[in-house]
Motif scaffolding. Structure first.
Motif, PDB file in Angstrom:
ATOM      1  N   HIS A   1      52.879  35.125  40.419  1.00 11.78           N
ATOM      2  CA  HIS A   1      53.993  35.108  41.372  1.00 11.78           C
ATOM      3  C   HIS A   1      54.320  36.485  41.942  1.00 11.78           C
ATOM      4  O   HIS A   1      54.938  36.580  42.997  1.00 11.78           O
ATOM      5  N   CYS A   2      53.922  37.560  41.264  1.00 15.99           N
ATOM      6  CA  CYS A   2      54.382  38.902  41.634  1.00 15.99           C
ATOM      7  C   CYS A   2      53.232  39.784  42.104  1.00 15.99           C
ATOM      8  O   CYS A   2      52.287  40.027  41.343  1.00 15.99           O
ATOM      9  N   PRO A   3      53.294  40.296  43.332  1.00 17.05           N
ATOM     10  CA  PRO A   3      52.216  41.170  43.812  1.00 17.05           C
ATOM     11  C   PRO A   3      52.161  42.507  43.082  1.00 17.05           C
ATOM     12  O   PRO A   3      51.106  43.148  43.047  1.00 17.05           O
ATOM     13  N   TYR A   4      53.263  42.925  42.497  1.00 18.37           N
ATOM     14  CA  TYR A   4      53.288  44.209  41.805  1.00 18.37           C
ATOM     15  C   TYR A   4      52.845  44.076  40.348  1.00 18.37           C
ATOM     16  O   TYR A   4      52.331  45.025  39.760  1.00 18.37           O
ATOM     17  N   CYS A   5      53.017  42.890  39.773  1.00 24.34           N
ATOM     18  CA  CYS A   5      52.574  42.661  38.392  1.00 24.34           C
ATOM     19  C   CYS A   5      51.071  42.389  38.328  1.00 24.34           C
ATOM     20  O   CYS A   5      50.393  42.865  37.411  1.00 24.34           O
ATOM     21  N   HIS A   6      50.558  41.591  39.258  1.00 27.47           N
ATOM     22  CA  HIS A   6      49.170  41.134  39.152  1.00 27.47           C
ATOM     23  C   HIS A   6      48.410  41.174  40.481  1.00 27.47           C
ATOM     24  O   HIS A   6      47.279  40.693  40.546  1.00 27.47           O
ATOM     25  N   GLY A   7      49.003  41.751  41.518  1.00 29.78           N
ATOM     26  CA  GLY A   7      48.356  41.737  42.819  1.00 29.78           C
ATOM     27  C   GLY A   7      47.041  42.488  42.863  1.00 29.78           C
ATOM     28  O   GLY A   7      46.058  42.012  43.463  1.00 29.78           O
ATOM     29  N   TRP A   8      46.980  43.642  42.241  1.00 32.92           N
ATOM     30  CA  TRP A   8      45.744  44.445  42.246  1.00 32.92           C
ATOM     31  C   TRP A   8      44.594  43.646  41.640  1.00 32.92           C
ATOM     32  O   TRP A   8      43.450  43.754  42.092  1.00 32.92           O
ATOM     33  N   GLU A   9      44.900  42.861  40.621  1.00 26.31           N
ATOM     34  CA  GLU A   9      43.858  42.119  39.916  1.00 26.31           C
ATOM     35  C   GLU A   9      43.256  40.999  40.768  1.00 26.31           C
ATOM     36  O   GLU A   9      42.162  40.507  40.446  1.00 26.31           O
ATOM     37  N   VAL A  10      43.934  40.580  41.838  1.00 28.39           N
ATOM     38  CA  VAL A  10      43.382  39.525  42.690  1.00 28.39           C
ATOM     39  C   VAL A  10      43.051  40.062  44.087  1.00 28.39           C
ATOM     40  O   VAL A  10      42.882  39.279  45.022  1.00 28.39           O
ATOM     41  N   ARG A  11      42.957  41.377  44.210  1.00 28.42           N
ATOM     42  CA  ARG A  11      42.653  41.980  45.513  1.00 28.42           C
ATOM     43  C   ARG A  11      41.334  41.417  46.058  1.00 28.42           C
ATOM     44  O   ARG A  11      40.386  41.180  45.314  1.00 28.42           O
ATOM     45  N   ASP A  12      41.321  41.186  47.352  1.00 30.61           N
ATOM     46  CA  ASP A  12      40.149  40.707  48.087  1.00 30.61           C
ATOM     47  C   ASP A  12      39.697  39.304  47.699  1.00 30.61           C
ATOM     48  O   ASP A  12      38.654  38.839  48.167  1.00 30.61           O
ATOM     49  N   GLN A  13      40.464  38.614  46.882  1.00 35.03           N
ATOM     50  CA  GLN A  13      40.116  37.240  46.526  1.00 35.03           C
ATOM     51  C   GLN A  13      40.681  36.263  47.552  1.00 35.03           C
ATOM     52  O   GLN A  13      41.502  36.626  48.402  1.00 35.03           O
ATOM     53  N   ALA A  14      40.217  35.017  47.441  1.00 35.34           N
ATOM     54  CA  ALA A  14      40.780  33.935  48.252  1.00 35.34           C
ATOM     55  C   ALA A  14      42.098  33.511  47.610  1.00 35.34           C
ATOM     56  O   ALA A  14      42.112  32.896  46.541  1.00 35.34           O
TER      57      ALA A  14
ATOM     58  N   GLY B   1      47.300  41.312  30.460  1.00 35.07           N
ATOM     59  CA  GLY B   1      47.786  42.683  30.338  1.00 35.07           C
ATOM     60  C   GLY B   1      49.072  42.900  31.097  1.00 35.07           C
ATOM     61  O   GLY B   1      49.437  42.113  31.969  1.00 35.07           O
ATOM     62  N   VAL B   2      49.772  43.964  30.721  1.00 35.21           N
ATOM     63  CA  VAL B   2      50.989  44.393  31.415  1.00 35.21           C
ATOM     64  C   VAL B   2      50.586  45.432  32.450  1.00 35.21           C
ATOM     65  O   VAL B   2      49.878  46.386  32.132  1.00 35.21           O
TER      66      VAL B   2
END
Length: 299
Positions: A134-147, A47-48
């Motif tokens: 590579h981008c915390p603003y593009c996909h950071g929320w989706e990996v929150r709290d992960q290793a 997703g975008v």
């Protein structure tokens, strides 16, 4: 088109920037054609994100919607690759597609995007755009709290680790390229980021297999690709490129105008860091400025 079948504008690249430029031009009743090679950079992503009002939309669905909007204003999309472009003696441009189709236009918009060159570690490319990001603003929320493991291969890697530490308390920095500068190491430790001084052999499902055969667990991997603008087809125009720490791009002014008269650029080809929303905004700017230039030329 005019009597010589010459378009007002040819847009090369049918991503967010190219389609936004084309829609803006078509809404100003300009004859415009988009040539699209069908290789969007974000195709692997589910997703975008960070696109206001369209959060999570699939990349393919977003581009399909853009094409429908363009068609509604009389714009045209042609599937194919531009193999070469030349300037015409009486001004304007002539572009040749891979199938030997020739398109003439008064102005040219380059919106061909970029290619991400990933570190040469087995396993990275296969997961790029999903759990290798590579981008915390593009996909950071989706990996929150992960290793999260940040692969240290470029000057930007430390900056990435600091940004991802805002999204997870479990961030590790793999110093693949060698020991860190002491000041960079101090910054990472100040944010609670563990530094792993080893090289990665390959990326497996559970994480990185390291040089000593130990496993560094990772649910998400952050890399810093080298970003290279797609410009090969336009080299005959004398279009210059520049380098920055992220990669190679076409320099433009604030309106998207390049140093070559009649040639404009928008999106990742001229701004390596642009997300989808910023790329579309740049395309809209180019379309508006280009239309104004043609109006003034008509005087």
């Amino acid at each position: 088109m005019n009597q010589n079948n010459t378009l007002d504008v040819l847009v090369v690249g049918g991503g967010a920037a190219g389609l936004a430029a084309a829609v803006t031009l078509a809404r100003s009743r300009r004859s415009v054609t988009v040539v699209d090679g069908g290789r969007p950079r974000n195709a692997p992503a589910e997703g975008v994100h960070a696109l206001l009002g369209r959060e999570g939309i699939s990349p393919a669905e977003l581009l399909a919607a853009g094409r429908r909007e363009l068609a509604g204003y009389g714009g045209v999309v042609v599937e194919g690759e531009i193999s070469s472009v030349r300037r015409l003696p009486d001004d304007g441009f002539e572009a040749t597609l891979s199938g030997e189709t020739v398109i003439s236009a008064r102005r040219l918009v380059i919106a061909t995007g970029l290619v991400d060159e990933l570190p040469e570690i087995p396993g990275l490319a296969e997961r790029w755009g999903r759990d290798v990001i590579h981008c915390p603003y593009c996909h950071g929320w989706e990996v929150r709290d992960q290793a999260v493991v940040v692969l240290g291969t470029a000057p930007a890697s430390v900056h990435q680790a600091l940004l991802f530490s805002q999204l997870s308390d479990n961030v590790r920095f793999l110093a693949h390229a060698g020991p860190l500068d002491p000041e960079d190491a101090r910054k990472l430790r100040a944010k609670g980021i563990e530094i792993v001084n080893s090289r990665a052999r390959r990326l497996e499902a559970e994480g990185f297999l390291l040089a000593d055969d130990s496993l560094l667990p990772a649910e998400a991997v952050v890399v810093a690709p080298r970003m290279i603008a797609r410009t090969a087809a336009f080299e005959s125009l004398g279009l210059a490129t520049e380098e920055n720490p992220m990669g190679r791009f076409i320099p433009v002014d604030a309106t998207g105008r390049t140093a070559v008269p009649g040639v404009w650029a928008a999106g990742n080809v001229s701004d390596l860091s642009a997300q989808v929303g910023a790329a579309a905004a740049a395309g809209t700017m180019v379309g508006a400025q280009l239309n104004a230039e043609l109006v003034m030329e008509g005087l």
